[in-house]
Every structure is written in C-alpha cells, then in structure tokens.
Design a protein around this motif. Sequence first.
Motif, PDB file in Angstrom:
ATOM      1  N   ARG A 100       5.053   6.819  -3.537  1.00 22.92           N
ATOM      2  CA  ARG A 100       4.566   5.243  -3.381  1.00 22.92           C
ATOM      3  C   ARG A 100       3.899   5.230  -2.201  1.00 22.92           C
ATOM      4  O   ARG A 100       4.704   5.441  -1.130  1.00 22.92           O
ATOM      5  N   GLN A 101       2.955   4.622  -1.990  1.00 19.26           N
ATOM      6  CA  GLN A 101       2.229   4.297  -0.701  1.00 19.26           C
ATOM      7  C   GLN A 101       1.267   3.223  -0.397  1.00 19.26           C
ATOM      8  O   GLN A 101       1.010   2.418  -1.579  1.00 19.26           O
ATOM      9  N   GLY A 102       1.114   2.773   0.690  1.00 20.16           N
ATOM     10  CA  GLY A 102       0.257   1.731   1.117  1.00 20.16           C
ATOM     11  C   GLY A 102      -1.367   2.304   1.278  1.00 20.16           C
ATOM     12  O   GLY A 102      -1.153   3.439   1.512  1.00 20.16           O
ATOM     13  N   HIS A 103      -2.163   1.510   1.123  1.00 18.32           N
ATOM     14  CA  HIS A 103      -3.442   2.211   1.315  1.00 18.32           C
ATOM     15  C   HIS A 103      -4.176   1.106   2.066  1.00 18.32           C
ATOM     16  O   HIS A 103      -4.517  -0.181   1.432  1.00 18.32           O
ATOM     17  N   VAL A 104      -4.879   1.121   3.099  1.00 22.40           N
ATOM     18  CA  VAL A 104      -5.594   0.192   4.044  1.00 22.40           C
ATOM     19  C   VAL A 104      -7.011   0.381   3.731  1.00 22.40           C
ATOM     20  O   VAL A 104      -7.682   1.379   3.721  1.00 22.40           O
ATOM     21  N   VAL A 105      -7.574  -0.922   3.341  1.00 23.20           N
ATOM     22  CA  VAL A 105      -8.702  -0.917   2.917  1.00 23.20           C
ATOM     23  C   VAL A 105      -9.422  -2.255   3.819  1.00 23.20           C
ATOM     24  O   VAL A 105      -8.652  -3.241   4.219  1.00 23.20           O
TER      25      VAL A 105
END
Length: 184
Positions: A100-105
């Motif tokens: 489970r991870q965050g993804h910066v965009v």
Amino acid sequence: MSAEYVIRSIRADEWPAVKEIRLASLQDPVAHVAFLDTYDHASGQPDLFWQERAADAAEGVLERQQIVAEEVGGRWVASLVVLVEEAGAVGAMGDVSDVRQGHVVGVFVRPEVRGQGLTERLFASGLQWAWGVADVDRVRLFVDERNGRAESFYRKFGFVPTGKSVPAPGNPDARELEFVFERS
C-alpha cells in the motif's frame, strides 16, 4: 521567506483555484515532460470537471489529497497531489504494487517562489498526510528522465531511485524513473 505561506489541504468549494493553478502549471516550460495533460485540453474542461477534481482530492477524502501552499491574500503558489494505491491494485502508471503506497503527482511550484524552502514544506505536508491519514507504507513518484530540475529536488529531499522505469507517455524513447520515500 516560506513562513509567509500556509500549507494545507484544499476544500471542495475551491475548484476555481484548483483550475487556476493547474492551468498555470501547464504553462510551465517543462510541462510537456512533467504533466500528462496539456493547457489546451485542460482549459477546455467545463466547470463540472474542476468541481469534481477538487471534491475528489479535498480535505477528508482518504483516497487522494491535494496539498497547496497559499500566500497571504489567498493565491496558491504551489500544489501537489498524493494518490493512495492499494497493494495488488494497478497503480497510476499501470503497474502493480506489492505494498500500500502513496503516489505523488501534479507537483507544481510557481517560478517566483522556487528556491525558498517552500517545496520542502509542501512535500513534508504531503508525506505527513500519507503517513498519518492514509497510513501508507511508502510514497513514490515518477519523474521523466528529461526533467533534471525535478529529479534533483526529489533526490535532495530523500526520495531514492528504485531502478524501475516506465515509458514516458507520448514518447516511447523517453523513460519515467520511479523514486520512493520509505516510512521511517
């Protein structure tokens, strides 16, 4: 100098500001390698598009969050979005994550405020949301190999390359490099 700015999550009713900063970001000289959209396309979107975009990343939403830096007077000078990707799900770049991870965009800082430490504060707030609210194991991002300015910042901030890459959208000869920041 960056103490003059409030770093915070957006509210759903702030869609006009969401639209304004997004259109400003798409006029940046490196927009063609930094964003998966164009000014012409985005500027033609109806108000409902911007309203939904704001509501889907506003304070209280657990799947994504738009963090902004607001100057005195209310103008947004920087923005980023953190998406939550579930383990085993197809991620924003079409890959499948094992955690489970965050993804910066959608990172954008107006040129006139770059170099003041504001980007560091913006990222710190985004990571704080990712760890504290979204409860992810790590945060990742992709950077086009031709965007040296962004890659340099990400490395300096503490993101490390994984060695993974994907084709850059719209340019099969270029690659987007994956960087991660692990929860400590």
